[in-house]
Design a protein around this motif. Structure first.
Motif, PDB file in Angstrom:
ATOM      1  N   SER A 247      23.776  54.571  10.953  1.00 16.68           N
ATOM      2  CA  SER A 247      22.760  53.984  10.082  1.00 16.68           C
ATOM      3  C   SER A 247      22.402  52.553  10.497  1.00 16.68           C
ATOM      4  O   SER A 247      21.446  51.971   9.977  1.00 16.68           O
ATOM      5  N   ARG A 248      23.161  51.974  11.436  1.00 14.93           N
ATOM      6  CA  ARG A 248      22.864  50.620  11.909  1.00 14.93           C
ATOM      7  C   ARG A 248      21.636  50.650  12.813  1.00 14.93           C
ATOM      8  O   ARG A 248      21.649  51.273  13.883  1.00 14.93           O
ATOM      9  N   PRO A 249      20.539  49.977  12.429  1.00 10.80           N
ATOM     10  CA  PRO A 249      19.279  50.065  13.188  1.00 10.80           C
ATOM     11  C   PRO A 249      19.402  49.639  14.646  1.00 10.80           C
ATOM     12  O   PRO A 249      18.733  50.200  15.514  1.00 10.80           O
ATOM     13  N   SER A 250      20.266  48.657  14.921  1.00  9.53           N
ATOM     14  CA  SER A 250      20.370  48.138  16.294  1.00  9.53           C
ATOM     15  C   SER A 250      21.459  48.812  17.109  1.00  9.53           C
ATOM     16  O   SER A 250      21.746  48.379  18.237  1.00  9.53           O
ATOM     17  N   LEU A 251      22.068  49.857  16.587  1.00  8.62           N
ATOM     18  CA  LEU A 251      23.192  50.493  17.271  1.00  8.62           C
ATOM     19  C   LEU A 251      22.832  50.933  18.688  1.00  8.62           C
ATOM     20  O   LEU A 251      23.540  50.618  19.649  1.00  8.62           O
ATOM     21  N   VAL A 252      21.766  51.674  18.832  1.00  9.44           N
ATOM     22  CA  VAL A 252      21.422  52.250  20.138  1.00  9.44           C
ATOM     23  C   VAL A 252      21.129  51.158  21.156  1.00  9.44           C
ATOM     24  O   VAL A 252      21.611  51.211  22.294  1.00  9.44           O
ATOM     25  N   SER A 253      20.362  50.156  20.764  1.00 11.72           N
ATOM     26  CA  SER A 253      20.027  49.093  21.714  1.00 11.72           C
ATOM     27  C   SER A 253      21.274  48.310  22.122  1.00 11.72           C
ATOM     28  O   SER A 253      21.429  47.937  23.304  1.00 11.72           O
ATOM     29  N   GLU A 254      22.174  48.065  21.175  1.00 11.56           N
ATOM     30  CA  GLU A 254      23.407  47.338  21.488  1.00 11.56           C
ATOM     31  C   GLU A 254      24.309  48.159  22.406  1.00 11.56           C
ATOM     32  O   GLU A 254      24.942  47.621  23.318  1.00 11.56           O
ATOM     33  N   LEU A 255      24.368  49.450  22.149  1.00 11.70           N
ATOM     34  CA  LEU A 255      25.195  50.319  22.982  1.00 11.70           C
ATOM     35  C   LEU A 255      24.606  50.465  24.379  1.00 11.70           C
ATOM     36  O   LEU A 255      25.329  50.458  25.384  1.00 11.70           O
ATOM     37  N   LYS A 256      23.280  50.568  24.462  1.00 11.35           N
ATOM     38  CA  LYS A 256      22.636  50.688  25.769  1.00 11.35           C
ATOM     39  C   LYS A 256      22.882  49.439  26.619  1.00 11.35           C
ATOM     40  O   LYS A 256      22.994  49.532  27.847  1.00 11.35           O
ATOM     41  N   SER A 257      22.966  48.299  25.976  1.00 14.62           N
ATOM     42  CA  SER A 257      23.244  47.061  26.704  1.00 14.62           C
ATOM     43  C   SER A 257      24.591  47.150  27.413  1.00 14.62           C
ATOM     44  O   SER A 257      24.733  46.707  28.562  1.00 14.62           O
ATOM     45  N   GLN A 258      25.581  47.733  26.743  1.00 14.16           N
ATOM     46  CA  GLN A 258      26.894  47.936  27.362  1.00 14.16           C
ATOM     47  C   GLN A 258      26.835  49.017  28.445  1.00 14.16           C
ATOM     48  O   GLN A 258      27.450  48.881  29.505  1.00 14.16           O
ATOM     49  N   LEU A 259      26.086  50.081  28.188  1.00 11.35           N
ATOM     50  CA  LEU A 259      26.014  51.184  29.145  1.00 11.35           C
ATOM     51  C   LEU A 259      25.370  50.753  30.462  1.00 11.35           C
ATOM     52  O   LEU A 259      25.727  51.257  31.539  1.00 11.35           O
ATOM     53  N   ARG A 260      24.428  49.820  30.389  1.00 15.31           N
ATOM     54  CA  ARG A 260      23.792  49.344  31.613  1.00 15.31           C
ATOM     55  C   ARG A 260      24.799  48.666  32.536  1.00 15.31           C
ATOM     56  O   ARG A 260      24.650  48.686  33.763  1.00 15.31           O
ATOM     57  N   LYS A 261      25.858  48.091  31.954  1.00 13.69           N
ATOM     58  CA  LYS A 261      26.900  47.469  32.774  1.00 13.69           C
ATOM     59  C   LYS A 261      27.656  48.519  33.590  1.00 13.69           C
ATOM     60  O   LYS A 261      28.261  48.201  34.616  1.00 13.69           O
ATOM     61  N   TYR A 262      27.617  49.771  33.106  1.00 18.18           N
ATOM     62  CA  TYR A 262      28.257  50.875  33.819  1.00 18.18           C
ATOM     63  C   TYR A 262      27.259  51.623  34.705  1.00 18.18           C
ATOM     64  O   TYR A 262      27.598  52.659  35.300  1.00 18.18           O
ATOM     65  N   ASP A 272      20.704  58.407  21.664  1.00 18.58           N
ATOM     66  CA  ASP A 272      19.983  58.270  20.398  1.00 18.58           C
ATOM     67  C   ASP A 272      20.962  58.525  19.257  1.00 18.58           C
ATOM     68  O   ASP A 272      22.114  58.923  19.482  1.00 18.58           O
ATOM     69  N   THR A 273      20.527  58.297  18.047  1.00 20.16           N
ATOM     70  CA  THR A 273      21.322  58.657  16.874  1.00 20.16           C
ATOM     71  C   THR A 273      20.949  60.068  16.428  1.00 20.16           C
ATOM     72  O   THR A 273      19.887  60.589  16.786  1.00 20.16           O
ATOM     73  N   CYS A 274      21.816  60.676  15.662  1.00 15.51           N
ATOM     74  CA  CYS A 274      21.526  61.993  15.103  1.00 15.51           C
ATOM     75  C   CYS A 274      20.399  61.889  14.071  1.00 15.51           C
ATOM     76  O   CYS A 274      20.288  60.890  13.347  1.00 15.51           O
TER      77      CYS A 274
END
Length: 295
Positions: A247-262, A272-274
């Motif tokens: 339900s956190r609106p910024s979850l995906v963008s924050e997670l993608k920021s970490q994923l780009r490091k990988y 995406d969220t469910c």
């Protein structure tokens, strides 16, 4: 049009609803699970079934644990120790004289997303749910994958710390749940755990609190590591995140920021969220019931 009674068993509360064969929710309600008390939940299900079952085609159940969906046998009930080594399908069919199906709760989330949610066009996708535990489900080659002993997708049991002297304490279920994050924040702030919620933690993170920033940043890094490993092992086209944190609106963008490091960008893995939130269990359980019951 056919209607079904669907039940989603959770440790805190059990949700129920009447759904039609198109997945429309006609009626929705819930009752307390009394801290994962299996006998309370079973009595609640029977009471609701007696009140609501007139005219429904069957009972569809979403439940935690290692479940043999074909037989209805629960080897391990997760938070519900009363359900260990218990055949819920046979028990409820005998009690209620109606067709019953049962499926793992996160598998039901995947079914809901495949049927009517954010994975309708995907043949290969993964669901991860993050709440009181970390759960998962795999949809591969356009079908749910359960594994040899119905344990596929149990991402919460994966070990992610370098020194795994204690496997349980090195697992995502111990370090990366919402309860774990709240415990870390309570310890850092020297306040009682009952005064800390996920909302407080993430609001503190947004406000720049240093303890919250350290805890949440470590959480995102650990989940990104999990996703990176899942991607390289399974190579899904999409990964959907559910549970309270979705339900956190910024979850995906924050997670993608970490994923780009990988090195994981959107062209390799769509994150995406469910689509379905607290009603995913009853929607997915209904889909599973319709697909696996002959009338």
């Amino acid at each position: 049009m056919d209607h079904y009674l669907a039940i989603d068993i959770g440790g805190t509360e059990t949700k129920y609803g009447i759904l039609n064969e198109l997945g429309d929710i006609v009626e929705f309600g819930k009752f307390s699970s009394q801290n994962a008390d299996g006998s309370i939940v079973l009595e609640g299900i029977k009471e609701i079934a007696h009140e609501k079952y007139n005219g429904v085609k069957g009972l569809a159940i979403s439940a935690p644990g290692f479940i043999d969906a074909a037989s209805g046998y629960i080897e391990n009930g997760g938070a519900f120790r009363d359900f260990d080594n218990f055949n819920m399908k046979s028990y409820l069919e005998n009690e209620l004289s109606m067709p019953v199906t049962i499926e793992n709760d996160v598998n039901c989330v995947a079914y809901a997303e495949k049927w009517l949610g954010n994975a309708q066009e995907n043949t290969d996708f993964v669901c991860i749910t993050i709440g009181t535990g970390v759960g998962g489900a795999l949809f591969l080659n356009n079908q749910l994958y359960r594994g040899a002993s119905n344990r596929a997708g149990e991402f919460g049991h994966m070990v992610h710390r370098n020194k795994a002297e204690n496997t349980r304490k090195s697992s995502y279920n111990y370090t990366s749940t919402m309860r774990a994050l709240c415990m870390q924040f309570a310890t850092a702030k020297k306040i009682p755990l009952h005064e800390v919620s996920g909302e407080l933690l993430f609001q503190s993170f947004d406000d720049g609190d240093q303890d919250a920033k350290a805890i949440v940043s470590d959480f995102y890094e650990s989940i990104a590591k999990m996703i990176y490993n899942i991607f390289n092992a399974i190579n899904p086209g999409k990964l959907l995140i559910g549970g309270g944190i979705s339900s956190r609106p910024s979850l995906v963008s924050e997670l993608k920021s970490q994923l780009r490091k990988y090195g994981l960008h959107n062209d390799l893995l769509e994150v995406d969220t469910c689509h379905f939130k607290n009603q995913a269990g009853i929607v997915g359980a209904t889909y599973h019931h319709v697909q696996n019951t002959d009338f």
